[in-house]
Design an enzyme around this catalytic site. Structure first.
Site, PDB file in Angstrom:
ATOM      1  N   ILE A  82       0.843  -1.203   0.000  1.00  0.00           N
ATOM      2  CA  ILE A  82       0.000   0.000   0.000  1.00  0.00           C
ATOM      3  C   ILE A  82       0.879   1.254   0.000  1.00  0.00           C
ATOM      4  O   ILE A  82       0.583   2.229  -0.685  1.00  0.00           O
ATOM      5  CB  ILE A  82      -0.970  -0.035   1.197  1.00  0.00           C
ATOM      6  CG1 ILE A  82      -1.867  -1.276   1.079  1.00  0.00           C
ATOM      7  CG2 ILE A  82      -1.823   1.224   1.249  1.00  0.00           C
ATOM      8  CD1 ILE A  82      -2.678  -1.595   2.315  1.00  0.00           C
ATOM      9  N   SER A 112      -7.216  -0.842  10.156  1.00  0.00           N
ATOM     10  CA  SER A 112      -7.853  -1.956   9.451  1.00  0.00           C
ATOM     11  C   SER A 112      -9.282  -2.151   9.929  1.00  0.00           C
ATOM     12  O   SER A 112      -9.585  -1.926  11.115  1.00  0.00           O
ATOM     13  CB  SER A 112      -7.044  -3.232   9.738  1.00  0.00           C
ATOM     14  OG  SER A 112      -7.778  -4.369   9.352  1.00  0.00           O
ATOM     15  N   THR A 164     -10.420  -4.734  10.665  1.00  0.00           N
ATOM     16  CA  THR A 164     -10.356  -5.782  11.671  1.00  0.00           C
ATOM     17  C   THR A 164     -10.672  -5.220  13.074  1.00  0.00           C
ATOM     18  O   THR A 164     -11.095  -5.962  13.960  1.00  0.00           O
ATOM     19  CB  THR A 164      -8.994  -6.499  11.623  1.00  0.00           C
ATOM     20  OG1 THR A 164      -9.073  -7.697  12.363  1.00  0.00           O
ATOM     21  CG2 THR A 164      -7.870  -5.646  12.161  1.00  0.00           C
ATOM     22  N   TYR A 182      -2.740  -9.318  15.668  1.00  0.00           N
ATOM     23  CA  TYR A 182      -2.556  -8.272  14.641  1.00  0.00           C
ATOM     24  C   TYR A 182      -3.637  -7.210  14.782  1.00  0.00           C
ATOM     25  O   TYR A 182      -3.373  -6.003  14.818  1.00  0.00           O
ATOM     26  CB  TYR A 182      -2.594  -8.901  13.239  1.00  0.00           C
ATOM     27  CG  TYR A 182      -2.932  -7.911  12.157  1.00  0.00           C
ATOM     28  CD1 TYR A 182      -1.993  -6.994  11.703  1.00  0.00           C
ATOM     29  CD2 TYR A 182      -4.220  -7.878  11.596  1.00  0.00           C
ATOM     30  CE1 TYR A 182      -2.325  -6.064  10.729  1.00  0.00           C
ATOM     31  CE2 TYR A 182      -4.558  -6.959  10.627  1.00  0.00           C
ATOM     32  CZ  TYR A 182      -3.607  -6.042  10.200  1.00  0.00           C
ATOM     33  OH  TYR A 182      -3.941  -5.121   9.247  1.00  0.00           O
ATOM     34  N   LYS A 214      -3.589  -2.989  15.899  1.00  0.00           N
ATOM     35  CA  LYS A 214      -4.203  -1.859  15.188  1.00  0.00           C
ATOM     36  C   LYS A 214      -5.124  -1.078  16.137  1.00  0.00           C
ATOM     37  O   LYS A 214      -5.089   0.150  16.178  1.00  0.00           O
ATOM     38  CB  LYS A 214      -4.990  -2.365  13.972  1.00  0.00           C
ATOM     39  CG  LYS A 214      -4.116  -2.915  12.847  1.00  0.00           C
ATOM     40  CD  LYS A 214      -3.245  -1.828  12.246  1.00  0.00           C
ATOM     41  CE  LYS A 214      -2.364  -2.340  11.120  1.00  0.00           C
ATOM     42  NZ  LYS A 214      -1.349  -1.363  10.691  1.00  0.00           N
ATOM     43  N   ASP A 229     -12.341 -16.767  10.441  1.00  0.00           N
ATOM     44  CA  ASP A 229     -12.970 -15.977   9.374  1.00  0.00           C
ATOM     45  C   ASP A 229     -14.397 -15.604   9.737  1.00  0.00           C
ATOM     46  O   ASP A 229     -15.144 -16.430  10.272  1.00  0.00           O
ATOM     47  CB  ASP A 229     -13.014 -16.780   8.063  1.00  0.00           C
ATOM     48  CG  ASP A 229     -11.753 -16.603   7.236  1.00  0.00           C
ATOM     49  OD1 ASP A 229     -10.923 -15.739   7.596  1.00  0.00           O
ATOM     50  OD2 ASP A 229     -11.600 -17.336   6.234  1.00  0.00           O
TER      51      ASP A 229
HETATM   52  N1  UFG Z   1     -10.131 -17.146   1.137  1.00  0.00           N
HETATM   53  C1  UFG Z   1     -10.260 -18.363   0.495  1.00  0.00           C
HETATM   54  N2  UFG Z   1      -9.124 -19.006   0.101  1.00  0.00           N
HETATM   55  C2  UFG Z   1      -7.880 -18.491   0.295  1.00  0.00           C
HETATM   56  C3  UFG Z   1      -7.759 -17.248   0.953  1.00  0.00           C
HETATM   57  C4  UFG Z   1      -8.911 -16.597   1.367  1.00  0.00           C
HETATM   58  O1  UFG Z   1     -11.379 -18.853   0.297  1.00  0.00           O
HETATM   59  O2  UFG Z   1      -6.890 -19.143  -0.080  1.00  0.00           O
HETATM   60  C5  UFG Z   1     -11.358 -16.409   1.537  1.00  0.00           C
HETATM   61  C6  UFG Z   1     -11.460 -16.145   3.027  1.00  0.00           C
HETATM   62  O3  UFG Z   1     -12.058 -17.234   3.697  1.00  0.00           O
HETATM   63  C7  UFG Z   1     -12.312 -14.875   3.043  1.00  0.00           C
HETATM   64  C8  UFG Z   1     -11.907 -14.153   1.758  1.00  0.00           C
HETATM   65  O4  UFG Z   1     -11.331 -15.147   0.929  1.00  0.00           O
HETATM   66  O5  UFG Z   1     -13.683 -15.191   2.951  1.00  0.00           O
HETATM   67  C9  UFG Z   1     -10.890 -13.037   1.972  1.00  0.00           C
HETATM   68  O6  UFG Z   1      -9.778 -13.557   2.709  1.00  0.00           O
HETATM   69  P1  UFG Z   1      -8.387 -12.770   2.802  1.00  0.00           P
HETATM   70  O7  UFG Z   1      -7.430 -13.646   3.533  1.00  0.00           O
HETATM   71  O8  UFG Z   1      -7.977 -12.270   1.461  1.00  0.00           O
HETATM   72  O9  UFG Z   1      -8.750 -11.472   3.667  1.00  0.00           O
HETATM   73  P2  UFG Z   1      -9.389 -11.368   5.131  1.00  0.00           P
HETATM   74  O10 UFG Z   1     -10.725 -10.713   4.940  1.00  0.00           O
HETATM   75  O11 UFG Z   1      -9.338 -12.621   5.873  1.00  0.00           O
HETATM   76  O12 UFG Z   1      -8.360 -10.383   5.858  1.00  0.00           O
HETATM   77  C10 UFG Z   1      -8.061  -9.105   5.366  1.00  0.00           C
HETATM   78  C11 UFG Z   1      -6.609  -8.751   5.650  1.00  0.00           C
HETATM   79  C12 UFG Z   1      -6.367  -8.563   7.114  1.00  0.00           C
HETATM   80  C13 UFG Z   1      -7.342  -7.620   7.699  1.00  0.00           C
HETATM   81  C14 UFG Z   1      -8.728  -8.049   7.379  1.00  0.00           C
HETATM   82  C15 UFG Z   1      -9.693  -7.073   7.956  1.00  0.00           C
HETATM   83  O13 UFG Z   1      -5.750  -9.767   5.189  1.00  0.00           O
HETATM   84  O14 UFG Z   1      -5.103  -7.989   7.280  1.00  0.00           O
HETATM   85  O15 UFG Z   1      -8.888  -8.182   5.954  1.00  0.00           O
HETATM   86  O16 UFG Z   1     -10.203  -6.197   7.078  1.00  0.00           O
HETATM   87  F1  UFG Z   1      -7.216  -7.582   9.032  1.00  0.00           F
END
Ligand code: UFG
Length: 336
Positions: A12, A124, A126, A149, A153, A295
């Protein structure tokens, strides 16, 4: 205006650096390359045709910050530097608290000593925790983060709030990012995670590029339209513009504001996969896997405050995110 970007070589930070240089602002980047590569600095110069000052510095080190603030007449700081992997923070909580809180406190102390009053912080969504209903609004109560994490924040936000309350000349904007993805449309800078990606978009790009065999979709039995998780994805170029808007606000106001940077709209994992395939005309093989621990089923922003306070809203679509992500991946199959 001269702006210090801590962690300015990261995903970012680098896109924000491009945006600021294109606006004619002077930029000073401090980064210790703990999760970034020196090559990104060249790429920023290629995209913008502009130069900026770089310090290889760890912002938990007070002497490093004193050197920067003494040598540069900094008007404002955007604080990106910090560890950001949710899973790693669960395994190594002390490392996360030490690094992310140390950098926040050390930066605020150095800003106080050198009379720098304007700050934008990389927070975030989060911080809304697991008990708030979507859409998340800035004035919702914050109390239950699901991982260290997230706590770093939330705690950093609180530390900044207290510092701003104690100094009526301070101006702080806490930016709560939703899910930043995509890459610069040049394909020259983008997200370059170490090893196997944890996040959805980099994983999808690696599968499409043949670097990983299949995407695992974590759960298709959530109470969402198609059963897969829903998130508010935001193009990193829109996010960078949000930082510019926040900085303009910060330098012309006093006090502290928290602002969501999101689109206000959720997309499911399945929608991401099908959109990526369609826009780029490339298959993304996947398997349905069990839910990933920690999640949430679905969340997205209320994006009104950014519009009214900062005069900012997203311009780019999920299609743009998919196209630009693929350009970055195809031009840089192994990252920088
Ligand atoms: N997902 C999959 N397969 C993968 C990875 C993710 O199905 O291999 C799904 C997750 O279950 C979720 C969605 O894709 O439903 C998004 O997942 P991400 O890991 O891309 O992002 P997150 O929402 O879990 O987390 C992100 C940032 C964090 C932050 C959070 C809060 O990575 O740093 O958003 O906004 F804290």
């Amino acid at each position: 205006m001269k702006v210090l970007l801590t962690g300015g070589a990261g995903f970012i930070g680098s896109h924000t650096c491009v945006e600021f240089l294109e606006r004619g602002w002077e930029v000073v980047v401090a980064d210790n390359f703990s999760n970034s590569k020196p090559e990104v600095l060249n790429r920023i110069k290629i995209i913008t045709g502009k130069s900026f000052t770089f310090y290889e510095a760890d912002v938990t080190q007070r002497s490093a910050l004193d050197k920067i603030f003494t040598e540069q007449k900094i008007d404002a700081v955007v604080h990106f530097a910090g560890y950001k992997a949710v899973g790693e923070s669960v395994a190594k909580p002390l490392m996360y608290y030490r690094n992310n809180l140390d950098s926040t406190i050390t930066l605020l102390e150095a800003m106080e000593t050198h009379g720098v009053k304007n700050l934008v912080f990389s927070s975030s969504a989060t911080v809304y925790g697991e008990n708030n209903p979507s859409p998340y609004k800035e004035d919702m109560p914050l109390s239950t983060c699901t991982n260290p994490y997230g706590w770093t924040k939330l705690m950093s936000e609180q530390i900044m709030r207290d510092a701003a309350n104690a100094d009526s000349n301070m101006s702080v904007v806490l930016l709560r990012y939703f899910n930043p993805i995509g890459a610069h449309p040049s394909g020259l800078i983008g997200e370059d995670p170490e090893g196997i990606p944890n996040n959805l978009f980099p994983y999808v790009a690696k599968v499409a590029g043949g670097k990983l065999p299949k995407l695992g979709i974590f759960g298709d039995d959530y109470p969402t339209e198609d059963g897969t998780g829903v998130r508010d994805y935001i193009h990193v170029v829109d996010l960078a513009k949000g930082h510019a808007a926040a900085l303009e606000y910060a330098v012309s106001h006093k006090g502290i504001e928290a602002v969501n940077l999101g689109s206000g709209k959720g997309h499911s994992v399945m929608e991401v996969v099908t959109t990526f395939s369609r826009v780029n005309n490339i298959p993304v093989p996947y398997d349905i896997k069990p839910r990933r621990a920690g999640d949430l089923p679905s969340y997205y922003a209320n994006a009104e405050k950014a519009k009214t306070l900062l005069n900012w809203e997203v311009e780019l679509t999920l299609e743009d995110m998919c196209r630009d992500m693929w350009k970055w991946q195809t031009q840089n199959p192994d990252g920088y």
